[in-house]
Design a protein around this motif. Structure first.
Motif, PDB file in Angstrom:
ATOM      1  N   LEU A 125       3.537   3.921   8.053  1.00  0.00           N
ATOM      2  CA  LEU A 125       3.435   2.602   7.428  1.00  0.00           C
ATOM      3  C   LEU A 125       2.487   1.743   8.250  1.00  0.00           C
ATOM      4  O   LEU A 125       2.824   1.284   9.338  1.00  0.00           O
ATOM      5  N   SER A 126       1.300   1.527   7.695  1.00  0.00           N
ATOM      6  CA  SER A 126       0.249   0.849   8.447  1.00  0.00           C
ATOM      7  C   SER A 126       0.102  -0.595   7.980  1.00  0.00           C
ATOM      8  O   SER A 126       0.456  -0.954   6.860  1.00  0.00           O
ATOM      9  N   THR A 173      -1.488  -1.427   1.390  1.00  0.00           N
ATOM     10  CA  THR A 173      -0.924  -2.475   0.528  1.00  0.00           C
ATOM     11  C   THR A 173       0.535  -2.743   0.835  1.00  0.00           C
ATOM     12  O   THR A 173       0.960  -3.910   0.953  1.00  0.00           O
ATOM     13  N   LEU A 174       1.325  -1.681   0.964  1.00  0.00           N
ATOM     14  CA  LEU A 174       2.754  -1.853   1.245  1.00  0.00           C
ATOM     15  C   LEU A 174       2.966  -2.537   2.590  1.00  0.00           C
ATOM     16  O   LEU A 174       3.812  -3.443   2.720  1.00  0.00           O
ATOM     17  N   GLY A 175       2.197  -2.114   3.585  1.00  0.00           N
ATOM     18  CA  GLY A 175       2.320  -2.730   4.910  1.00  0.00           C
ATOM     19  C   GLY A 175       1.916  -4.196   4.893  1.00  0.00           C
ATOM     20  O   GLY A 175       2.576  -5.047   5.528  1.00  0.00           O
ATOM     21  N   ILE A 176       0.852  -4.502   4.159  1.00  0.00           N
ATOM     22  CA  ILE A 176       0.401  -5.899   4.076  1.00  0.00           C
ATOM     23  C   ILE A 176       1.451  -6.744   3.367  1.00  0.00           C
ATOM     24  O   ILE A 176       1.756  -7.879   3.781  1.00  0.00           O
ATOM     25  N   VAL A 198      11.011   3.949   6.239  1.00  0.00           N
ATOM     26  CA  VAL A 198      10.795   2.743   7.048  1.00  0.00           C
ATOM     27  C   VAL A 198      10.679   1.518   6.152  1.00  0.00           C
ATOM     28  O   VAL A 198      11.223   0.450   6.451  1.00  0.00           O
ATOM     29  N   ALA A 199       9.998   1.674   5.018  1.00  0.00           N
ATOM     30  CA  ALA A 199       9.828   0.533   4.110  1.00  0.00           C
ATOM     31  C   ALA A 199      11.168   0.062   3.561  1.00  0.00           C
ATOM     32  O   ALA A 199      11.398  -1.148   3.397  1.00  0.00           O
TER      33      ALA A 199
END
Length: 878
Positions: free
Chosen positions: A608-609, A613-616, A837-838
Motif C-alpha cells: 500500500l503506497s 489511488t487507494l493510498g492517497i 492493510v487497507a
C-alpha cells in the motif's frame, strides 16, 4: 481386410499358376509324342510364348522381363492362340532393362578378372506383365529346355538341358512372391519392392537390387516432419504396394503429430470411377499436400479428373513408381495440375559403354533376336531382312510392312529405349547381373580348401552348382562396381539409396531436377533448389489447425484427429514459450507470466503506497480527520470556560481529542513500504492510541454516573473517589496495561516484513506478517473489552436527567466503534494482499470519525452556531 484381400489374390494366382504348370506338363507330353511322329515340328515349352532371347554358355543365367503389356482377356486360353496374339504392345523401357542384362553379361565375358575361363550365357523370357505367366518361364529356366529349333534348315539339334542356377527377376513383387513360394529359384530382382520379401524365413532364395518400400515410406515420413506437414491426403494403389507404404508412413509419423486427412485407393479395373472419387475428395479436403503411391497410368487418370474440376493448387509427393515418368512429364494435363511435384526416385547412375552398345544394335547382326526385330518394325516401320524366325514372328505387321533398306540405325534416335539420362531400373538390372557374377566367381574359384575333408575335385563346376552353395556366396557378396560404389546385400536387400527429384517448369517444358538424395535413413536435401506448387521458394502449408503460438496450448477437438485442435491461452501464472505446446508450465513462486504468457518475469513488489489511488485516499482521510480533530481542539481551547466545554471534565475532553488525533495519525504508519521498525510501530501506535481514546470515554462515562449518584442522600463521598486526579490515574492505568501488552508482544514475536506469494497474481505483496497472532489478538481483545464495558456503562447512563447528557453521545459513538471492529475481523481475514492493510486503516479511520462526530459534533454545533444555548441553565435543564 487389405491383408486378407492381398493374400487371397496371391493364393488365387498361386492356384492359377499350378493349373498353368499342369497345362505346361500336358503340352510337354504332347510335344514329345509328336516328335516321334513328326520330327520337323518342335516347340518351346514352359513359356507364355515362343518369344525369348537365348545365348548358350558354360553357365547360363535366366532373365524375366515384362516386355509387353497387352494380353488376352482369358489367360488360360494362351495355348490355343497364335503366338503373335499372346503379347502385344512392346514396352521400350523394359526392353532397355533386358539389353542391360545382355550388355553386363557380355562385359563380364570379356573381363579377365571376373569368372576367367567361364563364358556366361542367358535365357531371357517375356512375362508379358502377367503374374500367372511368370511361373511357366521360371519352370523352363529351373527345369531346363528340351529342344532348340534350327529354323534355318528346318531341323532340330540338342540343346544343353541343364537348369539355370540363378534368375534375374522378377519385375514385380507379386510375381516374385509366386515364384519364391512355388519354385523357390535363386533370384535377384531389380524391381520388386514389397517389404514382405525381406522375410528370410519365407523367401530365403530371394535377393534384390532395389530398396524395399519401407525405406521409401520412411522418406515420405521424414519429409512430412521436416516441412511440418501435419495434414496430408493419400491416394494409393489398391494392392500391397499402396497399403504397405501408407501403413509404414503412419507408423513413422504417429508420434510426430502428422495425420492423414483421407486415404483413397485406386483399383486399375475401376480406374475412371476411382480416380473421379479421389479427385472430389482432394477438392473437398483442406489438405494441401497429397501423397500418391500408385502406378503412373493411374496417376495420369487422377490428374485428368483433377483438371476437370480445376484443382491446381496441391503439392504432390510422388512415389518411385511415377516420379520420373516421361509420359507424365510430357503430358499437358500434368503440367496444369501437378506443378512442382516432389518425388522419391530410384537412384540414377551411368553405365559406361552401354549407350554405344545400345545404339549399335541391329537385327542384321542378331537375326534370332525377336524383340529387336519387333522394335525395329515399330520404330522404323519396316521389316528387317529374312530370319530363321520369320515364320514364328510375333508381329501381325510382318506381311504388311515393307522390307528395311539396311541403312536404318539407332544413332540419333531419341526415345525411352535409347534415353541414357535416367538409368535407374536399368542400373538395377546391371547391378543384379554383376552381383550374380561375383557370387558365381566366388563359388567357382574355391578360395578355401580343407586339406583333410576335401580336395580340389570337390569344387563346384559350372555344370554342377548347388543352390545352397550359391545362396551362401550371394549372402557374402561384397564388391566395388565399375562406377566405384561398394555393393553388398543386407539379407535380401541392399542399403537404401534414392534420388530426390523435383518437377520444375521451364520455358522448354516440365523438367526433372535432382534436389537431393537418400542414403539409408539420412536425407540430404537442397531446399533452396526446390520449386514448390506455390510458385515460389515458400514451402506450402498443409495443416488441419495452425500451430499454437507461444502463450497458448493445444486442446484436442472431440471426435477429430489429433492434428485438429484449438489453441487456448495459458492461465495467469503459466507460460508456453514454444510453438505447438501441449501444456503450459507453471512459473516459480517468485515469478509471474507476462502479458503474452510467453515468459516468466519477476513479480512486481506490491504494498500500500502513498502514490497509488487507494493510498492517497486513505492518507487524505487520515490527514483530514487529524486536521478536524485539531480544529475541534482549538475551538474547545478558545471556549474552555463555557459550560458546554466544562461539562463532564474538560480535561478528559482535551485528552480524548489528543488520542483521536493520534488514532488518525497512526493510520499513516500502515501506508508505505513495510520495514522492521514500521511493522512494530504501526501496531503499537494503533493499540495504544485506541486504548487511550476508549479509556477517556470510559472514565467520562464513570464520572457521569458518579456525578448523578452523588446527588442522592448519603452518596456525597462517591464523587471524591472520581476527582480529576483519579480520572487521570484511571486513564493512565488502563493505557499502561496496553503498553505492557504491546511491549511484551513486540519483544517476543513482533510483526516482520514478509513477501506474500500465496495470492496468485502478477505481484508479490510485501506485508507485515504476524509471527504470533496471540499478541495481536490480545491487543484487539483488550481494546474490545474496554469498548464493551464503556458501551455498557454509557447505555446505563443514557437516561440520566440532564438536557445535555454526554452518556447518550458516548453510547452512540461506542455502538459505531463496536460495529466497525466487529465487521473488521472477517474483512481482515478474507482480504488479499495489500487490501488487508487497507481494511485495518479503514477500520481505524471509521471508528475514529465515529467517535469524533458523535461526541464533539453536537458540542461544536452549540458553541459555534447556537451560542445562546451555551449556558449552565440550558446544559443542566431537563
Amino acid at each position: 481386410m487389405c491383408w486378407f484381400s492381398w493374400h487371397f489374390t496371391l493364393w488365387t494366382y498361386s492356384v492359377l499358376s499350378l493349373l498353368l504348370l499342369g497345362l505346361v506338363g500336358n503340352q510337354l507330353g504332347l510335344n514329345m509324342a509328336l516328335q516321334g511322329v513328326q520330327t520337323k515340328t518342335c516347340s518351346r515349352w514352359g513359356s507364355p510364348s515362343s518369344q525369348g532371347l537365348f545365348q548358350d554358355g558354360d553357365l547360363v543365367i535366366g532373365g524375366l522381363f515384362n516386355l509387353h503389356y497387352q494380353t488376352p482377356a482369358i489367360d488360360h486360353d494362351f495355348t490355343q492362340l497364335p503366338h503373335y496374339k499372346l503379347c502385344t504392345g512392346l514396352q521400350y523401357a523394359p526392353l532397355q532393362y533386358m539389353y542391360a542384362m545382355v550388355f553386363a553379361l557380355e562385359e563380364i565375358n570379356h573381363s579377365k578378372s571376373l569368372l576367367p575361363g567361364v563364358r556366361l550365357g542367358y535365357h531371357i523370357f517375356d512375362c508379358c506383365s502377367r503374374p500367372p505367366w511368370a511361373p511357366q518361364a521360371a519352370l523352363s529356366l529351373a527345369g531346363g529346355d528340351s529342344t532348340t529349333c534350327d529354323f534355318t534348315n528346318d531341323s532340330t539339334e540338342s540343346r544343353d538341358d541343364h537348369a539355370v542356377p540363378l534368375i534375374i527377376g522378377a519385375a514385380s513383387s507379386i510375381t516374385a512372391e509366386i515364384l519364391s513360394r512355388i519354385l523357390a529359384p535363386v533370384s535377384i530382382s531389380y524391381l520388386s519392392t514389397c517389404p514382405c520379401l525381406s522375410d528370410r524365413l519365407q523367401y530365403p532364395n530371394f535377393f534384390r537390387t532395389i530398396p524395399s518400400d519401407m525405406y521409401q515410406a520412411r522418406v515420405f515420413a521424414q519429409l512430412a516432419i521436416r516441412f511440418k506437414w501435419t495434414w496430408i491426403g493419400a491416394v494409393i494403389e489398391d494392392n500391397n504396394y499402396g497399403h504397405t507404404t501408407i501403413k509404414i508412413f503412419q507408423e513413422e509419423t504417429q508420434d510426430s503429430g502428422v495425420c492423414l486427412a483421407f486415404i483413397e485407393s485406386l483399383n486399375r479395373e475401376n480406374i475412371v470411377s476411382d480416380a473421379r472419387r479421389a479427385a472430389l475428395t482432394i477438392q473437398a479436403s483442406t489438405a494441401k499436400v497429397i501423397l500418391v503411391v500408385t502406378w503412373y497410368t493411374d496417376v495420369m487418370e487422377l490428374f485428368l479428373q483433377l483438371a476437370n474440376i480445376n484443382v491446381t493448387d496441391r503439392q504432390f509427393l510422388a512415389s518411385e513408381a511415377w516420379s520420373t515418368s516421361g509420359d507424365l512429364l510430357q503430358d499437358p494435363v500434368t503440367s496444369e495440375v501437378a506443378r512442382a511435384v516432389l518425388g522419391v526416385a530410384i537412384k540414377s547412375s551411368t553405365i559406361p559403354g552401354f549407350e554405344h552398345f545400345l545404339r549399335g544394335l541391329n537385327p542384321v547382326d542378331r537375326p534370332s533376336d525377336v524383340f529387336l526385330r519387333e522394335f525395329w518394325e515399330t520404330e522404323f516401320g519396316c521389316h528387317p531382312g529374312a530370319s530363321p524366325l520369320d515364320s514364328y514372328s510375333t508381329s501381325p505387321l510382318d506381311s504388311a510392312t515393307p522390307p528395311c533398306s539396311g541403312t536404318e540405325s539407332l544413332d540419333g534416335v531419341q526415345n525411352p529405349f535409347t534415353d541414357m539420362s535416367e538409368l535407374r531400373v536399368t542400373y538395377n538390372v546391371y547391378l543384379a547381373v554383376y552381383a550374380a557374377a561375383h557370387a558365381l566367381h566366388s563359388l567357382l574359384s574355391c578360395p578355401q580348401i580343407d586339406s583333410i575333408t576335401q580336395n580340389s575335385s570337390t569344387c563346384s563346376s559350372p555344370a554342377h552348382i548347388k543352390p545352397s552353395e550359391l545362396l551362401q556366396h550371394l549372402n557374402n557378396v561384397n564388391f566395388t562396381t565399375p562406377q566405384g560404389e561398394m555393393f553388398y546385400f543386407q539379407g535380401a536387400d541392399i542399403p537404401a539409396k534414392y534420388d530426390l527429384v523435383n518437377w520444375q517448369n521451364t520455358p522448354e517444358g516440365t523438367k526433372l531436377v535432382l534436389i537431393g538424395c537418400v542414403d539409408g535413413f539420412d536425407i540430404h536435401l537442397n531446399e533452396s533448389a526446390i520449386q514448390w506448387s506455390t510458385g515460389s521458394n515458400q514451402v506450402p502449408t498443409s495443416v488441419c489447425s495452425d500451430s499454437c503460438h507461444p502463450g497458448t496450448r493445444k486442446t484436442n477437438r472431440k471426435g477429430e484427429p489429433v492434428c485438429c485442435f484449438d489453441c487456448i491461452p495459458c492461465a495467469e501464472g503459466e507460460i508456453s514459450n514454444k510453438t505447438g505446446s501441449l501444456h503450459c508450465d507453471q512459473c516459480p513462486s517468485e515469478f509471474w507470466s507476462n502479458a503474452k504468457r510467453t515468459a516468466c518475469v519477476p513479480r512486481q513488489l506490491d504494498f500500500l503506497s502513498f502514490n497509488e489511488t487507494l493510498g492517497i485516499t486513505l492518507t487524505t482521510a487520515a490527514v483530514f480527520g487529524a486536521t478536524v480533530t485539531a480544529a475541534v481542539f482549538v475551538v474547545f481551547l478558545c471556549n474552555r470556560q463555557t459550560p458546554v466545554v466544562r461539562a463532564n471534565n474538560s480535561e478528559l475532553s482535551f485528552l480524548l481529542l489528543v488520542s483521536l488525533k493520534l488514532c488518525f495519525l497512526c493510520s499513516l504508519g500502515f501506508i508505505g513500504r513495510p520495514s522492521v521498525w514500521s511493522c512494530r510501530f504501526q501496531q503499537a501506535a494503533f493499540g495504544i492510541s485506541f486504548v487511550l481514546c476508549v479509556s477517556c470515554l470510559k472514565v467520562k462515562t464513570i464520572v457521569v454516573l458518579a456525578a448523578f449518584r452523588s446527588a442522592r442522600p448519603g452518596a456525597e463521598a462517591l464523587i471524591k473517589w472520581f476527582g480529576p486526579g483519579q480520572q487521570r490515574g484511571s486513564v493512565c492505568l488502563l493505557t499502561c496495561i496496553q503498553v505492557i501488552i504491546c511491549a511484551t508482544w513486540l519483544t517476543l514475536s513482533p510483526p516482520v516484513p514478509k513477501r506474500d506469494v500465496g495470492f496468485q497474481g502478477s505481484k508479490v505483496t510485501l506485508e507485515c506478517a504476524m509471527v504470533s497472532m496471540v499478541g495481536f489478538s490480545l491487543v484487539l481483545g483488550y481494546i474490545g473489552l474496554l469498548a464493551c464495558t464503556c458501551l455498557l456503562l454509557a447505555f446505563l447512563a443514557r437516561k440520566l436527567p440532564d438536557n445535555f447528557n454526554e452518556a447518550k453521545l458516548i453510547t452512540f459513538s461506542m455502538l459505531i466503534f463496536c460495529a466497525v471492529w466487529v465487521a473488521f475481523v472477517p474483512a481482515y481475514v478474507s482480504s488479499p494482499g495489500k487490501y488487508t492493510v487497507a481494511v485495518e486503516i479503514f477500520a481505524i479511520l471509521a471508528s475514529s470519525y465515529g467517535l469524533l462526530l458523535c461526541i464533539f459534533a453536537p458540542k461544536c454545533f452549540i458553541i459555534l452556531l447556537r451560542p445562546e444555548k451555551n449556558t449552565k441553565k440550558h446544559v443542566r435543564a431537563r
